[in-house]
Scaffold this active site. Structure first.
Site, PDB file in Angstrom:
ATOM      1  CB  CYS A  70      -0.920   0.018   1.204  1.00 11.16           C
ATOM      2  SG  CYS A  70      -1.969  -1.440   1.298  1.00 11.16           S
ATOM      3  CG  HIS A 125      -1.409   3.281   4.254  1.00 11.82           C
ATOM      4  ND1 HIS A 125      -1.598   1.964   3.931  1.00 11.82           N
ATOM      5  CD2 HIS A 125      -0.770   3.276   5.473  1.00 11.82           C
ATOM      6  CE1 HIS A 125      -1.102   1.193   4.879  1.00 11.82           C
ATOM      7  NE2 HIS A 125      -0.611   1.972   5.823  1.00 11.82           N
TER       8      HIS A 125
HETATM    9 CA    CA Z   1      -3.104  -2.255  -1.033  1.00 11.50          CA
END
Ligand code: CA
Ligand code: CA
Length: 472
Positions: A70, A125
């Site tokens: 991510c 993120h």
């Molecule tokens: Ca991901």
């Protein structure tokens, strides 16, 4: 006559003048596999709306992310730079005070300089400290879960005055939870063992507006916000980074979509994303913004295969999330923009999320940052003709390199589902599943690719930039 008209139309240059700047929307799903759009895998979940986008636009068959995890993948997309060059190797956890370095120039910052309205709706993120959130990286507006939907509340997060609490949660109870979490942010064992994992906050700007997030309604809410933002900013150029929490586990679909697919909850989740993507495209058409908006649909990394039925599919490709095999890094990707792209076209050239920043820069007649190395390249020529070779090589961490039809894999991630053999050379044209190692029959190709990977790693070693680390 019809043929003549088509010929004449094709001569209209697909170039924007200085004063008309295109709008950009990137829909970046979380852990969706190459086999999870029916235009890439007819046996997979049926996604008629995104398939229609491909029919009206361009399907990219060889479109990659920089790394199959991510934060690394998101950092690369937003900066046009390999994740390893900017020090982001995997995924950040809440409260660790690390993130994308403020000095990095994101797509949002580049476009803000050109007077774009900018928004991020969804997962960020790239750091959860206030100074690392989207508002500090060029986004005017932010609404979403600041990290993965299986994580937890961070100890430092503050609550908006009118924050909403779901279930039997209260402000006092949430603050008690933050106190419990505070000593464990670096070694997370007690948190994972508790009942509080996967209770995540929703932030608006820098403050919590909802806890725990009602995840079942989240996909719809992200798209609602996107449509509202478009309406508010339809008279000036806009950039929207739309990053659903789904289909990352734990999976959530709204009541309307539960049981609607033939592929379980995972399929329902994809159907819901597909439905709202279709709604967004319809809205752009109704607002007559379709000729001047580029919408890109892609995913941040391959499917999380160890979750079985909840983890999606990489279709014919090998492996999934975390790995540099094709299933980890090759993404189901569609570009849509009737004013920019010829309908029903297919691109087989190598391209990557790191190309978006340079491509957008080109389309708005500006330059990428000149004071640093940007690895991505302008792929706008591919939108007009698919014969251009833009990338001679694409690298995936220190693990693999692709050039033309060839791929050399030298290292594996510890999460790889099917290991070895290593090193391995694959011809993806004949062997997209990376099952037939040709290193013994084509040693010169392998040597050449190894030398390119070595050069790349040397360059990264000599010319890299740090992530943000507020602990230092
Ligand atoms: Ca991901
Ligand atoms: Ca910045």
């Amino acid at each position: 006559m019809k043929k003549l008209l088509i010929t004449l139309l094709s001569l209209i240059p697909l170039v924007y003048s200085n004063d008309i700047k295109p709008n950009f929307i990137i829909i970046f799903t979380d852990d969706q596999g190459y086999g999870d759009l029916s235009c890439f895998n007819p046996q997979g979940v049926q996604t008629p709306h995104i398939d229609q986008m491909a029919t009206e636009g361009m399907k990219f068959n060889n479109f990659y992310v920089s790394a199959a995890v991510c934060s690394a993948s998101r950092a690369a997309l937003l900066t046009g730079t390999y994740n390893d060059r900017i020090g982001i190797k995997s995924a950040f956890f809440p409260g660790t005070k690390q993130g994308l370095h403020p000095d990095e120039i994101t797509i949002a910052e580049l476009l803000k300089e050109q007077n774009y309205a900018t928004a991020c709706f969804g997962k960020w993120h790239l750091g959860d400290e206030p100074s690392l959130l989207p508002s500090a990286q060029g986004f005017d507006t932010y609404f979403g879960i600041p990290y993965s939907n299986d994580m937890f509340i961070a100890p430092h997060q503050t609550f908006a005055e009118n924050a909403k609490f779901n279930g039997d949660w209260t402000l006092e109870k949430a603050k008690e939870l933050q106190k419990f979490i505070a000593p464990h942010v670096n070694k997370r064992g007690p948190i994972w063992k508790s009942e509080y994992k996967a209770l995540v906050p929703i932030l608006e700007g820098e403050q919590i507006v909802e806890f725990p997030a009602d995840q079942a309604s989240l996909t719809q809410r992200y798209f609602d916000r996107t449509i509202k933002f478009i309406d508010k900013n339809q008279n000036k150029p806009f950039f929207i980074f739309l990053t659903p929490a789904m289909p990352h586990v734990p999976l959530f679909a709204s009541k309307e979509f539960r049981g609607k697919s033939k592929k379980g909850l995972y399929g329902d989740v994809i159907k819901e994303i597909d439905f709202h993507t279709g709604r967004l495209i319809k809205h752009l058409k109704e607002k007559e913004l379709d000729q001047n908006t580029l919408v890109i649909f892609t995913s941040d990394n391959g499917p999380w295969l160890s979750y079985g039925d909840e983890g999606g599919s990489s279709g014919p490709l090998r492996d999934g999330k975390f790995t540099s095999y094709e299933g980890g890094v090759r993404m189901p990707t569609v570009f849509w923009g009737p004013g920019l792209i010829k309908a029903n076209s297919v691109c087989n050239q190598l391209a990557s999320t790191i190309d978006l920043l340079p491509t957008f820069a080109q389309l708005v007649n500006t330059q990428v940052p000149q004071d640093r190395k940007i690895d991505g390249k302008d792929i706008s020529p591919l939108l007009k003709s698919q014969n251009h070779v833009i990338h001679r090589h694409l690298f995936f961490r220190d693990e693999a390199v692709r050039s033309g039809d060839w791929k050399l894999v030298v290292k594996e991630h510890h999460m790889t589902m099917r290991k070895g053999p290593l090193p391995a050379l694959y011809n993806l044209k004949n062997d997209v599943a990376e099952s037939n190692n040709l290193i013994d029959t084509h040693p010169k190709v392998a040597q050449y690719l190894q030398s390119k990977l070595d050069e790349h790693l040397k360059d990264l070693n000599e010319n890299s930039r740090p992530m943000a680390d507020l602990n230092e």
